[in-house]
Design a protein around this motif. Structure first.
Motif, short mmCIF file in Angstrom:
data_model
loop_
_atom_site.label_atom_id
_atom_site.label_comp_id
_atom_site.label_asym_id
_atom_site.label_seq_id
_atom_site.Cartn_x
_atom_site.Cartn_y
_atom_site.Cartn_z
N ASP A 4 10.21 -7.66 6.95
CA ASP A 4 9.97 -7.36 5.59
C ASP A 4 9.35 -8.59 5.63
N ILE A 5 8.46 -8.59 4.11
CA ILE A 5 7.61 -9.30 4.72
C ILE A 5 8.61 -9.47 2.88
N HIS A 6 8.49 -11.07 2.22
CA HIS A 6 8.81 -11.38 0.95
C HIS A 6 7.58 -11.93 -0.22
N VAL A 7 7.56 -11.73 -1.14
CA VAL A 7 5.63 -11.80 -2.25
C VAL A 7 6.12 -12.40 -3.14
N ASP A 8 6.38 -13.39 -3.97
CA ASP A 8 6.63 -13.67 -5.29
C ASP A 8 6.48 -12.28 -6.35
N ALA A 9 7.11 -11.84 -6.83
CA ALA A 9 6.90 -10.40 -7.55
C ALA A 9 5.70 -10.57 -8.40
N LEU A 19 -3.69 -5.74 1.01
CA LEU A 19 -3.50 -5.92 2.52
C LEU A 19 -4.29 -4.12 2.80
N ILE A 20 -4.73 -3.09 2.05
CA ILE A 20 -4.96 -2.88 1.39
C ILE A 20 -6.33 -2.09 2.36
N GLY A 21 -6.98 -3.57 1.51
CA GLY A 21 -8.46 -4.22 1.73
C GLY A 21 -8.59 -4.58 3.70
N LEU A 22 -7.10 -4.94 4.57
CA LEU A 22 -7.61 -4.89 5.90
C LEU A 22 -7.25 -3.84 6.32
N GLY A 23 -6.57 -2.22 6.22
CA GLY A 23 -6.28 -2.01 7.17
C GLY A 23 -5.25 -0.38 6.56
N TYR A 38 7.71 -2.21 -1.03
CA TYR A 38 6.37 -0.92 -0.93
C TYR A 38 6.69 -0.96 0.65
N VAL A 39 6.81 0.44 0.99
CA VAL A 39 6.58 0.66 2.78
C VAL A 39 5.49 0.67 2.88
N MET A 40 4.64 0.26 3.98
CA MET A 40 3.40 0.16 4.40
C MET A 40 3.48 0.26 6.22
N ARG A 41 1.48 0.80 6.60
CA ARG A 41 1.84 0.59 7.96
C ARG A 41 0.72 0.35 8.19
N ASP A 42 0.69 -0.11 9.02
CA ASP A 42 -0.64 -1.19 9.73
C ASP A 42 -1.74 -0.59 10.04
N PRO A 43 -2.61 -1.17 10.60
CA PRO A 43 -3.37 -0.04 11.03
C PRO A 43 -2.54 0.60 12.91
N LYS A 44 -2.69 0.31 13.18
CA LYS A 44 -1.91 0.32 14.45
C LYS A 44 -0.51 1.15 14.26
N GLY A 45 -0.50 0.94 13.34
CA GLY A 45 0.89 2.75 12.47
C GLY A 45 2.23 2.05 12.62
N ASN A 46 2.57 0.83 12.59
CA ASN A 46 3.32 -0.12 12.70
C ASN A 46 3.80 -0.64 11.40
#
Length: 51
Positions: A4-9, A19-23, A38-46
């Motif tokens: 869970d990554i917290h980012v300023d609103a 992050l999309i630009g990084l894959g 935002y639920v995301m998936r890294d290039p390895k599927g995590n």
């Protein structure tokens, strides 16, 4: 392991785009538990969440 990554609103949209630009993939967006998450998936599927 699930991250869970917290980012300023005011930076969330830019961070999702970066992050999309990084894959990463955006899987879904929801706000049923408060702030927009935002639920995301890294290039390895995590999956991880950007809060």
């Amino acid at each position: 392991m699930h991250l869970d990554i917290h980012v300023d609103a005011d930076r969330k949209v830019a961070e999702v785009e970066r992050l999309i630009g990084l894959g990463a993939q955006l899987i879904e967006t929801h706000s049923d538990r408060g702030p927009v998450t935002y639920v995301m998936r890294d290039p390895k599927g995590n999956e991880f969440c950007l809060h």
